[in-house]
Design a protein around this motif. Structure first.
Motif, PDB file in Angstrom:
ATOM      1  N   THR A 145     -50.342 -20.102  19.179  1.00 31.44           N
ATOM      2  CA  THR A 145     -51.120 -21.348  19.052  1.00 31.44           C
ATOM      3  C   THR A 145     -52.602 -21.052  19.196  1.00 31.44           C
ATOM      4  O   THR A 145     -53.024 -19.951  19.592  1.00 31.44           O
ATOM      5  CB  THR A 145     -50.690 -22.353  20.124  1.00 31.44           C
ATOM      6  N   ALA A 146     -53.390 -22.057  18.867  1.00 34.04           N
ATOM      7  CA  ALA A 146     -54.839 -21.931  18.984  1.00 34.04           C
ATOM      8  C   ALA A 146     -55.269 -21.874  20.437  1.00 34.04           C
ATOM      9  O   ALA A 146     -56.392 -21.446  20.740  1.00 34.04           O
ATOM     10  CB  ALA A 146     -55.526 -23.095  18.273  1.00 34.04           C
ATOM     11  N   GLN A 147     -54.418 -22.286  21.384  1.00 34.93           N
ATOM     12  CA  GLN A 147     -54.747 -22.271  22.798  1.00 34.93           C
ATOM     13  C   GLN A 147     -54.350 -20.946  23.463  1.00 34.93           C
ATOM     14  O   GLN A 147     -54.491 -20.796  24.670  1.00 34.93           O
ATOM     15  CB  GLN A 147     -54.048 -23.431  23.528  1.00 34.93           C
ATOM     16  N   GLY A 148     -53.798 -19.987  22.716  1.00 39.13           N
ATOM     17  CA  GLY A 148     -53.467 -18.677  23.262  1.00 39.13           C
ATOM     18  C   GLY A 148     -52.043 -18.542  23.745  1.00 39.13           C
ATOM     19  O   GLY A 148     -51.660 -17.468  24.225  1.00 39.13           O
ATOM     20  N   GLN A 149     -51.249 -19.604  23.652  1.00 41.12           N
ATOM     21  CA  GLN A 149     -49.874 -19.497  24.113  1.00 41.12           C
ATOM     22  C   GLN A 149     -49.003 -18.873  23.020  1.00 41.12           C
ATOM     23  O   GLN A 149     -49.215 -19.082  21.832  1.00 41.12           O
ATOM     24  CB  GLN A 149     -49.285 -20.868  24.491  1.00 41.12           C
ATOM     25  N   ILE A 150     -47.992 -18.112  23.491  1.00 36.79           N
ATOM     26  CA  ILE A 150     -46.964 -17.583  22.604  1.00 36.79           C
ATOM     27  C   ILE A 150     -45.654 -18.247  22.988  1.00 36.79           C
ATOM     28  O   ILE A 150     -45.239 -18.188  24.153  1.00 36.79           O
ATOM     29  CB  ILE A 150     -46.846 -16.050  22.727  1.00 36.79           C
ATOM     30  N   TYR A 151     -45.055 -18.914  22.026  1.00 37.13           N
ATOM     31  CA  TYR A 151     -43.804 -19.622  22.243  1.00 37.13           C
ATOM     32  C   TYR A 151     -42.676 -18.892  21.499  1.00 37.13           C
ATOM     33  O   TYR A 151     -42.882 -18.260  20.457  1.00 37.13           O
ATOM     34  CB  TYR A 151     -43.892 -21.073  21.736  1.00 37.13           C
ATOM     35  N   GLU A 152     -41.492 -19.016  22.067  1.00 34.63           N
ATOM     36  CA  GLU A 152     -40.291 -18.539  21.379  1.00 34.63           C
ATOM     37  C   GLU A 152     -39.516 -19.748  20.911  1.00 34.63           C
ATOM     38  O   GLU A 152     -39.327 -20.711  21.669  1.00 34.63           O
ATOM     39  CB  GLU A 152     -39.428 -17.700  22.325  1.00 34.63           C
ATOM     40  N   ALA A 153     -39.054 -19.677  19.668  1.00 31.63           N
ATOM     41  CA  ALA A 153     -38.377 -20.829  19.086  1.00 31.63           C
ATOM     42  C   ALA A 153     -37.273 -20.341  18.154  1.00 31.63           C
ATOM     43  O   ALA A 153     -37.190 -19.164  17.802  1.00 31.63           O
ATOM     44  CB  ALA A 153     -39.366 -21.716  18.337  1.00 31.63           C
ATOM     45  N   GLU A 154     -36.448 -21.325  17.739  1.00 29.31           N
ATOM     46  CA  GLU A 154     -35.404 -21.034  16.758  1.00 29.31           C
ATOM     47  C   GLU A 154     -35.148 -22.288  15.961  1.00 29.31           C
ATOM     48  O   GLU A 154     -35.044 -23.388  16.512  1.00 29.31           O
ATOM     49  CB  GLU A 154     -34.118 -20.567  17.449  1.00 29.31           C
ATOM     50  N   ILE A 155     -35.052 -22.139  14.643  1.00 31.90           N
ATOM     51  CA  ILE A 155     -34.787 -23.256  13.739  1.00 31.90           C
ATOM     52  C   ILE A 155     -33.503 -22.953  13.002  1.00 31.90           C
ATOM     53  O   ILE A 155     -33.308 -21.850  12.478  1.00 31.90           O
ATOM     54  CB  ILE A 155     -35.945 -23.452  12.744  1.00 31.90           C
TER      55      ILE A 155
END
Length: 974
Positions: free
Chosen positions: A164-174
């Motif tokens: 994200t633009a805020q520096g966070q790294i997220y883990e996701a699944e679709i």
């Protein structure tokens, strides 16, 4: 040596002049034609897409030949580039002022994420038409996505990373499965795993990349504006579906490894190059404020995947404060930088700009550049135009760069299909090695180039590098074509001279013993090389002269063996009194001609071994050709040595069963000379049939007579059937031997009697032995006492012959009595025959009226008939019909003639006025002639019963139906 070099130079100059006369363009130093027949296409070939968007293009992504384009505010256009005429348009369905910020398409082209500037995110699957909102993602401005290339599929993304633009790294699944269209949450989960920071705090996550190494190790690359982070860790086998949180948790207490640069573009972008047929990228290029960080990816390293890093600064005409680069794309050997009005391609090997493409202002400012990793196509777009670049033969000039970097192996790898370029690289490598005094490596490279031979050879000669010169000549020789016979001959001769010189120098230096042995082995390998065999064989005389001039007898023999010039080898051994070695060579190579040539010498020194070698050769040797060697040897040798000659002749006669007269005659001569006992046994074993005797009888007789072998002479006389000579000679030796000879002519009693008379005369007159003479009478029935009496002297009394005379008289009386008995038996036989004849004249047979013919079964008495003693009765015509076909041709002709004569005698006389006496006389003569004719016919027709005689026996194999009448008879039965 200078003359050889000059000769070779002349041949090369002639070859060069021929090439120049045929060429239409200049020939460079390498010897290859340096001309381009047509204009070469550029590496990056631009193509404008024939597409006029109805609205401005906001964003464009391409992957796996699937292109997705955001148009205007609310339109999404999807195009399968395999079917460009079937575009698919999807409406986002937004009523607010939200705009597309960025789009992300996975490696399969199935999953599309649409980030909006309102911190929302939409999802669209390739198989559906409806855009879905990702509710869990709301409130985050998406800057980057790290797709899972290992677990992702067309319906499920697997665990992915979102920056994200805020520096966070997220883990996701679709996940999109059957029935998922009715679900409000295609996003399975969305959880934070890490936050990236710079000095001032959290920084936007510009790029994310997930790669898997060996042994289940994962590498995650994340970039901010100034930093490049690496997260390394293992995901336990079987837990890959649970995501990457375990990797990020390892760095919860400390920062991961990262690279940082001071300058700042306000963003950064990283590109990867993945070769075809490979799943993992091989190199990377990170565009940041200070330039482009380029390097390779090494998956075997434990802590960092980045390797061979270097920073290529931006070209001088790029000022990051005015016209900073927008995007970067990496190919195999170049990275492309997108500027607002142009594209620059920089070589990753030397950092030089090799391509620049300026876009016209009418197209607008360039917005973004991306690459489809699956088909290696590069896309660039403005707000209203789309361009595509095809990368063609990108490695065409890479060899030059590697060559200038002295990376010759890589340079050769990239020009192996271009001989003119390969020649340049080899020449440069050879010169480089020569300058660094690596002369052997230089020679190997020079030998593969088209540089002038004489220049290179002189170069090594001036440097006094004979070993390198030899290496150059060897390599040059191996590259020559079979048709280049002159060059091959010169190089072969020169190399032989160099080897001999070098061996001569080393042999005299004890400290160079190992080098001498190694060089000798190389020289022998050179001489025995199959490729050089024909040349060496055709020029063996010159090679022999070189070897002789250096006094190298060891290699002369070695070379002769290779050339199969065994005659020279054997001659060498004989000259040096090495007779055993000479015989070993003969025995090993089994050449008959060499045996014939050298046997006279060898048998004088090692007779037993030579004869053993002859015997081992068996029938391959013609013993007649060895007789001269044996004759010379036997004339000067002792009896014991002659036995070796006899041993070989006996082998030929008894083992090989030779029938050549010369061999048998020579064996006879040896027997007569040294082995009289074996002579008679040989003659007796040969037999007495002249047609089966293989020696010359007259020669044998003369030979035996010369040496006084009377028993042998008697045997030969007997074989020649000269019995009188045999008896005469035998009487000189032994009377019993003469007796055995006298009985041989069994079919000629007169000769046998004559021979016995010779024996009797000898016994009476020479030995004066009356008893022995009487014994002769008893041994031969043909001799009578009256035959022997004339041989005795007058004073011999009758007492010595009384018994013999009495026996003779008794024999005469017995013979007279026998004759009387035979006469009486003959008289009785004649009397019985006369009685039988008289009885036959009176013999008769009776025929009943009802009797029938045995052939036609009609009454017998109707026509003339015959009655046989066996009881069969036939009509005359029936018997004639049965007998005639089986008679021989001459009897058939005779029978027809008799029938004609019989018919002629049956005709009445045409004259009615002949006198009576004349008629009576004529009739009498006619009747007598007619009776004789009938008798002759009866002798032929009625000689035997047709059913009981030989005629029936001879016809037993005769078919019932004649072959020529078989078809007719068969048809009559149908």
């Amino acid at each position: 040596m200078a003359s050889i070099l000059d000769e070779y130079e002349d041949s090369l100059y002639r070859s060069a002049s021929v090439q120049q006369s045929r060429a239409t363009v200049g020939i460079p130093h390498s010897g290859y034609v340096n001309a381009r027949l047509e204009k070469e296409t550029p590496i990056f070939n631009k193509q404008r897409i024939d597409f006029a968007p109805p609205e401005k293009i906001n964003s464009l992504v391409v992957s796996s030949n699937q292109l997705c384009m955001s148009l205007g505010k609310d339109t999404l256009l999807r195009i399968d580039l395999g079917k460009p005429d079937e575009p698919n348009q999807v409406e986002l369905g937004r009523k607010d002022e939200a705009k597309v910020y960025k789009m992300f398409l996975d490696h399969t082209g199935s999953h599309l994420l649409i980030a909006l500037n309102t911190s929302e995110c939409l999802y669209l699957n390739r198989s559906v038409q409806k855009v879905r909102a990702l509710s869990r993602w709301k409130g985050h401005l998406i800057e980057s996505v790290g797709w899972n290339k290992f677990l992702g599929s067309e319906t499920n993304t697997g665990p992915i990373l979102v920056g994200t633009a805020q520096g966070q790294i997220y883990e996701a699944e679709i996940s999109v499965s059957e029935g998922s269209l009715f679900s409000t949450n295609p996003d399975q989960y969305f959880r934070q795993v890490y936050t990236l920071e710079e000095e001032s705090g959290p920084a936007p996550v510009c790029c994310l990349e997930i790669e898997r190494g060996i042994e289940g190790k994962f590498f995650i690359i994340a970039t901010t504006r100034k930093r490049l982070f690496q997260f390394v860790g293992k995901v336990p086998e079987g837990t890959e579906q649970q995501g990457f949180s375990s990797i990020f948790s390892m760095h919860a207490d400390h920062l991961p490894s990262f690279r940082e640069f001071p300058a700042n573009l306000g963003f950064s972008e990283i590109a990867f190059y993945t070769p075809k047929l490979r799943s993992n990228p091989r190199s990377f290029a990170w565009m940041m404020g200070n330039g482009v960080l380029y390097g390779t990816l090494d998956y075997s390293r434990p802590d960092s995947i980045l390797s061979d890093e270097r920073v290529w600064v931006y070209p001088s005409d790029i000022d990051i404060t005015v016209n900073k680069p927008i995007s970067i794309v990496l190919t195999q050997f170049h990275f492309l930088l997108l500027l607002p009005d142009r594209v620059k391609a920089v070589c990753t090997l030397n950092g030089q700009v090799v391509f620049q493409d300026l876009f016209q202002e009418k197209f607008g400012l360039l917005t973004r550049m991306i690459k489809d990793p699956t088909v290696q196509q590069i896309w660039i777009h403005t707000e209203k135009v789309v361009f595509r670049y095809h990368v063609q033969r990108e490695s065409r000039d890479v060899w030059k760069m590697y060559m200038n970097m002295n990376k010759f192996d890589l340079a050769k790898e990239y020009c192996k299909d271009r001989p003119e370029c390969l020649d340049i690289v080899l020449a440069k490598e050879a010169e480089h090695c020569f300058q660094n005094k690596r002369y052997l490596d230089s020679a190997k490279c020079y030998a593969l180039t088209q540089n002038y031979f004489e220049e290179i050879a002189l170069k090594f000669i001036e440097a006094k590098q004979e070993e390198a010169l030899m290496e150059f000549l060897i390599k040059k020789l191996s590259n020559l074509k079979p048709s280049e016979k002159t060059q091959t001959t010169l190089l072969t001769t020169w190399l032989t001279e160099l080897y001999l010189n070098w061996l001569g120098i080393l042999e005299g230096d004890p400290s160079q013993r190992n080098l001498y042995l190694d060089t000798r082995e190389k020289f022998r390998t050179f001489l025995s090389s199959p490729k050089n065999k024909d040349c060496l064989f055709n020029n063996r005389a010159s090679i022999y002269e070189l070897l002789a001039s250096h006094g190298d007898t060891e290699h002369m023999v070695y070379f002769a063996v290779i050339m199969q010039d065994y005659e020279r080898v054997v001659a060498h051994h004989c000259q040096h009194d090495e007779y055993d070695e000479a015989l070993n060579v003969l025995s090993r190579h089994r050449d008959e001609k060499l045996f014939y040539k050298f046997s006279p010498v060898l048998i004088q020194h090692i007779p037993k071994k030579v004869v053993d070698a002859w015997i081992s050769m068996g029938s391959r040797l013609d013993a007649r050709n060895l007789i001269p060697a044996l004759v010379n040897y036997s004339q000067s040798a002792s009896t014991q040595q002659i036995n070796e000659a006899i041993r070989y002749m006996e082998f030929c006669v008894y083992q090989l069963e030779e029938t050549q007269q010369a061999i048998h005659n020579y064996l006879l001569s040896l027997y007569a000379l040294c082995r009289p006992d074996s002579l008679l046994s040989y003659l007796e074993q040969a037999g007495t049939n002249p047609n089966r005797i293989h020696y010359d009888l007259k020669y044998a007789l003369r030979l035996c007579a010369e040496h006084g072998h009377h028993h042998a002479c008697v045997h030969i006389y007997k074989v020649m059937e000269l019995y009188e000579e045999a008896v005469d000679l035998a009487l000189q030796v032994d009377v019993d031997l003469a007796k055995s000879c006298a009985d041989l002519p069994e079919d000629d009693e007169e000769l046998r009697k004559k021979l016995w008379l010779k024996i009797a005369r000898h016994v009476v007159q020479e030995e004066k032995d009356v008893k022995k003479a009487m014994a002769c009478l008893s041994s031969c029935a043909l001799l009578k006492i009256e035959d022997v009496l004339p041989f005795f002297p007058d004073f011999v009394t009758i007492d010595h012959f009384k018994e013999a005379i009495c026996n003779s008289l008794e024999d005469y009386n017995k013979h007279i009595e026998e004759l009387k008995r035979e006469m009486e038996e003959a008289t009785q036989s004649a009397k019985r025959i006369r009685e039988d004849i008289q009885e036959m004249r009176n013999k008769y047979g009776s025929v009943e009226p009802q009797e029938k013919c045995a052939a036609c079964d009609f009454p017998l008495l109707n026509r003339p008939f015959y009655l046989f003693l066996c009881g069969h009765m036939f009509h005359y015509d029936c018997l004639l019909q049965a007998v005639f076909p089986n008679l021989p041709a001459y009897k058939q002709a005779k029978l027809e003639d008799l029938q004609k004569k019989l018919a002629a005698t049956s005709q009445p006389s045409k004259s009615h006025h002949r006198p009576k006496d004349a008629d009576t006389i004529s009739l009498g003569k006619g009747q007598q002639s007619r009776e004789q004719i009938k008798a002759d016919i009866d002798d032929i027709v009625a000689a035997e019963c047709v059913y009981c005689g030989e005629l029936m026996i001879r016809s037993i194999d005769k078919p019932f139906i004649e072959p020529q009448k078989y078809e007719e008879e068969m048809q009559s039965w149908l």
